[in-house]
Design a protein around this motif. Structure first.
Motif, PDB file in Angstrom:
ATOM      1  N   THR A 191       0.846  -1.190   0.000  1.00  0.00           N
ATOM      2  CA  THR A 191       0.000   0.000   0.000  1.00  0.00           C
ATOM      3  C   THR A 191       0.881   1.240   0.000  1.00  0.00           C
ATOM      4  N   HIS A 250       3.306   2.717   2.603  1.00  0.00           N
ATOM      5  CA  HIS A 250       2.596   3.323   3.733  1.00  0.00           C
ATOM      6  C   HIS A 250       3.222   2.932   5.064  1.00  0.00           C
ATOM      7  N   THR A 278      -3.937   3.160  -6.324  1.00  0.00           N
ATOM      8  CA  THR A 278      -3.270   1.859  -6.363  1.00  0.00           C
ATOM      9  C   THR A 278      -3.294   1.288  -7.772  1.00  0.00           C
TER      10      THR A 278
END
Length: 282
Positions: A191, A250, A278
């Motif tokens: 992510t 992240h 994404t």
């Protein structure tokens, strides 16, 4: 291309048709008449059968930067220098090097002929011996049409790009390893997060930035899974303002932000998160 063809790949030839036109010859060994090639790219894109040129050779009609350099394709058509920089530098594209395992050796004469200063991009196969020798074997999960390996022979950076995303990072020759590339790549699959840093230094703040801390001479310290790209910048003799954009996984977002805060010390900066889209890598 068969393995035997890869192992016996022929070195590409370079023909400077402005300064050394006599080097271009026919299959009979005689020089090609100037009138036959002087304005050739304007006349057509297919090389006559009697010209002694082969796939991968470079014909250059340029007088300075190689804006009019052409690659000979397998069907004897010409591919104009794709110039990824847009500034007139030579790009040796993957369509030419995809079956080569030593692109720098194959294009040694071309790079030397045009001049290293005018060659910005050599797109390489992940198994290229230059990559393997200097960084290590590329893992199988990175052998994908969605991962590019691009070498800049002037700056000596290997760029690893994930097309159709904003993910790209440079790895310096001699000071990075395949482990560094793998760490970044693994982070790129997780992510993602991005944030923007804005700054506007003048007066005492600019004096600290430029004269006391000399931050204009320093590099950011970021997690290995993060990268930075400059945004707009305005600099004067007594001020500077602009922005940087940071991308990464992240998981290391807070660490990246802390590192940036530490970099700027007590200077006033603004940090804002950027929504991330994404994109799958297959």
């Amino acid at each position: 291309m068969a393995l035997a063809d890869i192992l016996h790949d022929r070195t590409a030839r370079y023909f400077d048709l402005v300064n050394n036109p006599e080097l271009l010859k026919g299959i009979d060994g005689l020089p090609i008449a100037d009138s036959d090639f002087k304005d050739f790219p304007a006349k057509g894109t297919k090389i006559p059968d009697n010209w002694d040129v082969s796939f991968g050779d470079v014909l250059n009609w340029s007088k300075g930067r190689p804006t009019e350099a052409y690659f000979v394709m397998e069907d004897r058509t010409l591919l104009k220098n794709p110039d990824r920089t847009g500034s007139g530098y030579l790009t040796i594209p993957f369509i030419i090097t995809k079956n080569t395992r030593n692109a720098l050796l194959k294009y040694e004469y071309v790079i030397n002929g045009i001049g290293k200063d005018y060659v910005s991009t050599v797109e390489m196969h992940p198994d290229d011996v230059f990559i393997v020798k200097n960084w290590g074997q590329v893992p199988s999960e990175m052998h994908s049409r969605n991962v590019e390996f691009i070498y800049d022979p002037l700056e000596e950076f290997l760029y690893v790009n994930i097309p159709y995303t904003s993910k790209s990072k440079e790895f310096k020759l001699g000071s990075t390893t395949m482990k560094d590339i793998e760490t970044w790549f693994s982070g790129a699959l997780e992510t993602q997060a991005s944030f923007r840093v804005k700054y506007d230094f003048s007066g005492p703040q600019f004096q600290k930035y430029h004269d006391l801390y000399r931050l204009h001479e320093e590099d950011f310290s970021l997690p290995k899974t993060w990268s930075a790209e400059p945004g707009t910048t305005h600099v004067g003799h007594d001020f500077c303002r602009g922005e940087w954009i940071f991308h990464g996984d992240h998981k290391h977002l807070h660490e990246a932000k802390k590192n940036i805060q530490d970099f700027y010390k007590d200077l006033v900066i603004g940090i804002e998160d950027i929504p991330h889209t994404t994109v799958s890598i297959v």
